[in-house]
Each structure stands twice: as C-alpha cells, then as structure tokens.
Scaffold this motif. Structure first.
Motif, PDB file in Angstrom:
ATOM      1  N   GLN A  58      -8.708  -8.711   3.416  1.00  0.00           N
ATOM      2  CA  GLN A  58     -10.089  -8.901   4.364  1.00  0.00           C
ATOM      3  C   GLN A  58     -10.284 -10.393   4.550  1.00  0.00           C
ATOM      4  OE1 GLN A  58     -12.567  -7.444   5.711  1.00  0.00           O
ATOM      5  NE2 GLN A  58     -12.017  -5.268   5.455  1.00  0.00           N
ATOM      6  N   ARG A  70     -15.161   3.617  -1.109  1.00  0.00           N
ATOM      7  CA  ARG A  70     -14.852   4.988  -0.538  1.00  0.00           C
ATOM      8  C   ARG A  70     -13.592   5.593  -0.857  1.00  0.00           C
ATOM      9  NH1 ARG A  70     -17.075   2.334   5.350  1.00  0.00           N
ATOM     10  NH2 ARG A  70     -19.438   2.586   4.719  1.00  0.00           N
ATOM     11  N   GLU A  71     -12.608   4.794  -0.806  1.00  0.00           N
ATOM     12  CA  GLU A  71     -11.231   5.497  -1.084  1.00  0.00           C
ATOM     13  C   GLU A  71     -11.079   6.073  -2.559  1.00  0.00           C
ATOM     14  OE1 GLU A  71      -6.433   4.635  -1.441  1.00  0.00           O
ATOM     15  OE2 GLU A  71      -8.017   2.648  -0.973  1.00  0.00           O
ATOM     16  N   SER A 116     -14.914   8.717   3.560  1.00  0.00           N
ATOM     17  CA  SER A 116     -14.119   8.229   4.884  1.00  0.00           C
ATOM     18  C   SER A 116     -14.200   6.858   4.973  1.00  0.00           C
ATOM     19  CB  SER A 116     -14.761   8.914   5.965  1.00  0.00           C
ATOM     20  OG  SER A 116     -16.072   8.665   6.194  1.00  0.00           O
ATOM     21  N   ARG A 148     -16.613  -6.480   1.858  1.00  0.00           N
ATOM     22  CA  ARG A 148     -16.071  -5.259   2.521  1.00  0.00           C
ATOM     23  C   ARG A 148     -14.806  -4.432   2.064  1.00  0.00           C
ATOM     24  NH1 ARG A 148     -17.810  -8.903   6.828  1.00  0.00           N
ATOM     25  NH2 ARG A 148     -15.885  -9.929   6.709  1.00  0.00           N
ATOM     26  N   ALA A 149     -14.055  -5.514   1.106  1.00  0.00           N
ATOM     27  CA  ALA A 149     -12.861  -5.036   0.365  1.00  0.00           C
ATOM     28  C   ALA A 149     -13.525  -4.072  -0.625  1.00  0.00           C
ATOM     29  CB  ALA A 149     -12.066  -5.928  -0.205  1.00  0.00           C
ATOM     30  N   ASP A 198       0.881  -1.075   0.054  1.00  0.00           N
ATOM     31  CA  ASP A 198      -0.036   0.018  -0.003  1.00  0.00           C
ATOM     32  C   ASP A 198       0.968   1.270   0.002  1.00  0.00           C
ATOM     33  OD1 ASP A 198      -2.162  -1.588   0.091  1.00  0.00           O
ATOM     34  OD2 ASP A 198      -2.613  -1.181   2.183  1.00  0.00           O
ATOM     35  N   ARG A 214      -6.877  -4.859  -0.770  1.00  0.00           N
ATOM     36  CA  ARG A 214      -8.029  -4.940   0.093  1.00  0.00           C
ATOM     37  C   ARG A 214      -8.688  -6.358   0.197  1.00  0.00           C
ATOM     38  NH1 ARG A 214      -5.718  -1.031  -0.769  1.00  0.00           N
ATOM     39  NH2 ARG A 214      -5.888   0.957   0.224  1.00  0.00           N
ATOM     40  N   ARG A 274     -16.252  -2.198  -0.802  1.00  0.00           N
ATOM     41  CA  ARG A 274     -16.790  -0.947   0.158  1.00  0.00           C
ATOM     42  C   ARG A 274     -15.427   0.017   0.373  1.00  0.00           C
ATOM     43  NH1 ARG A 274     -19.713  -2.232   5.560  1.00  0.00           N
ATOM     44  NH2 ARG A 274     -17.494  -2.870   6.031  1.00  0.00           N
ATOM     45  N   GLU A 275     -14.388  -0.664   0.966  1.00  0.00           N
ATOM     46  CA  GLU A 275     -13.265  -0.040   1.244  1.00  0.00           C
ATOM     47  C   GLU A 275     -12.559   1.010   0.100  1.00  0.00           C
ATOM     48  OE1 GLU A 275     -10.193  -2.206   2.917  1.00  0.00           O
ATOM     49  OE2 GLU A 275     -11.351  -2.519   4.836  1.00  0.00           O
ATOM     50  N   TYR A 276     -12.541   0.148  -1.226  1.00  0.00           N
ATOM     51  CA  TYR A 276     -11.968   0.485  -2.469  1.00  0.00           C
ATOM     52  C   TYR A 276     -12.849   1.803  -3.022  1.00  0.00           C
ATOM     53  CZ  TYR A 276     -10.634   0.317  -7.340  1.00  0.00           C
ATOM     54  OH  TYR A 276     -10.214   0.485  -8.631  1.00  0.00           O
TER      55      TYR A 276
END
Length: 287
Positions: A215, A281-282, A287, A274-275, A38, A211, A277-279
């Motif tokens: 997860q 949002r980023e 946030s 969940r990965a 990362d 991500r 969702r993180e990706y």
C-alpha cells in the motif's frame, strides 16, 4: 522437545557468530522484498468463513515510537517521537471512524516516555490481535524510503544496525539489565538469540507487513526498501502478530519535509489503514 530444539538452534547460531562462520549478506532491495512472498504464506483456513465461531480481529494496539525524554532520531527540525505520534493518531482515527467494531488502544497519545517492554505489555494485557509500532529512520543524508519489519533473524549488518538503534532506547530505562534479563543492545549475539522467538506469529506478521509495504509503495507512492526481519525488543515481547514500520529517513532533508507534513502523514496513515482493512478481511474470511 520444541524448547530444546530452539535452544540448540540458538546455540549453533551463536557458535557460528563467534567463530566468524556466520556472515552478513549484502543488502539489496531485491533481497528485502524476497522475504516470504505472498505465494509461500499459507492461506487462512477456508472453513473459517462458514463457521459461526470464525476469527474476529477485535483489538489493535498502535505504538508511537519513542517519546518524552527519548526523542528518537531527528532531522533539522522534525523529531521522530513527534512524527510517529502524529501518524499513529491519524491512523487510529481512521480505524475508529471506519471500523467501530475494532477497539483501538494507544501505547501513548501524548509526549511521554514508555519503556519498550511496557509497550508490548499494554498489547498483551489487552489481548490485542495486532501490534503496530511506528518509527522514523536515520542514516546517510541520501537514505530514503519505507521499511516494514517483523521479528526474525537479521540477515545483514544493516538489519542488525536498525534493530540496535531502536533497541538502544532501553539504555534510558531504569534497571534495564534486570528488566531485559541482562540483554545488551550493542551485542549481535544477544540479538541473534531473541530474534528466534515469536515464531508462532511470524506468518501473520509477514502477511500484514506485505500488505503495508504494498500500500505504501503503490497507493501512497512511497519508495520502498522492502519487508525485512530483525530482532526488535518491542516486537519480541508482544504475544500477537506485530510489525514495526519505518516511515522514512528524517536525516534526508527531502524526506524530513515530506514526513513532517500533516497532509502526508494522513496520506501514509490511510495507506496503512487500507493494509489493515485487507488483512482483517482476509483473516475473517471476508471478500
């Protein structure tokens, strides 16, 4: 000029491979997870979060590997095509239930055969923002763990072997030599050439892959074999960030029992969600 440089690089690689100068490195988990950590991936531009025209991830294509006459790899009873489809449908439902603003498109929702280039074409025609291909692995009976792949130059013979196994599906397609410009799925040189493509999407492909790996390893508690790169036709043909996820080894009896369990499939789908969702949002500056 860029095309010339790419072709020159490909030619050098092929010469090295032909002369024996290009050598496969020993594959370890540490080597796999060392691919683009990362910290070396550029952060999304901060100004995007304040722009009324900021990027939105609107469409994701979910691809269940194999299907129809192509059952993929198998364990004692479970078939790769069936396990992949079950997980893809579970993942799609979670995205649709929780993110109504995201359009979910499936390359297949039933047990049908879809050519590799058509899977990518479905994503391209729908202007997808992300392509996720789900598979199961095969190997020694003690083989275990997940692998998350992006398009890239294979660094080991083991990586090449996985790509060759998945790409061999084209042998079941009509006129495959014409469809894939004479590509030979058994040729290491062919894989070296086309693995240089998709460079425009590699950063975000790796970002999402990392991500997913995290997860599955931490939340789902699956053993991980890392994030890896190799030349997969289904990723090469797609014109957006793309990953191929190997859920585990159906040739390992313990992993087969795990992967063939509906509850575990939903659990793994939740980890991939969940990965995602993180990706999302980023990239969107949230946030």
């Amino acid at each position: 000029m860029r095309i010339i440089v790419i072709l020159a690089s490909a030619a050098l690689l092929l010469l090295g491979a032909a002369s024996g100068e290009w050598k496969a490195e020993a594959q370890t988990t540490a080597d796999s997870t060392r691919i683009a950590p990362d910290s070396v991936l550029p952060a999304p531009a901060p100004e995007l979060s304040n722009s009324p025209y900021r990027y939105r991830l609107r469409t994701v294509v979910l691809d269940a590997g194999h299907g129809g006459k192509d059952r993929g790899c198998a364990g004692a009873s479970a078939r790769e095509a069936d396990v992949a489809l079950s997980l893809v449908l579970a993942l799609g439902k979670q995205i649709q239930d929780n993110m109504p603003d995201v359009k979910v498109i499936y390359t297949r929702k039933t047990n049908v055969f879809i050519e590799l280039d058509e899977r990518a074409a479905i994503a391209n025609r729908n202007h997808a923002d992300l392509f996720i291909s789900i598979h199961c692995n095969a190997g020694p009976s003690q083989g275990h763990g997940t692998e998350v792949w992006t398009m890239g130059l294979h660094k080991t013979n083991a990586n090449l072997g996985v790509a060759q196994r998945e790409n061999s599906v084209i042998l079941q397609e009509e006129d495959y030599q014409k469809r894939y410009d004479g590509f030979d799925p058994s040729s290491p040189k062919g894989h070296i050439l086309f693995s240089l493509f998709q460079s425009a999407y590699i950063t975000n492909s790796l970002r999402f892959a990392q991500r997913v790996e995290r997860q599955l390893r931490t939340t789902v508690n699956r053993p991980s074999r890392g994030v890896k790169q190799a030349g997969f036709i289904v990723l090469w043909k797609s014109t957006m960030p793309s990953v191929l996820i190997e859920l585990g080894f159906l040739t390992n009896p313990a992993e087969e029992r795990y992967l063939n369990n509906k509850a575990n499939q939903s659990y793994m789908a939740a980890g991939i969600y969940r990965a995602f969702r993180e990706y999302k949002r980023e990239l969107e500056g949230g946030s």
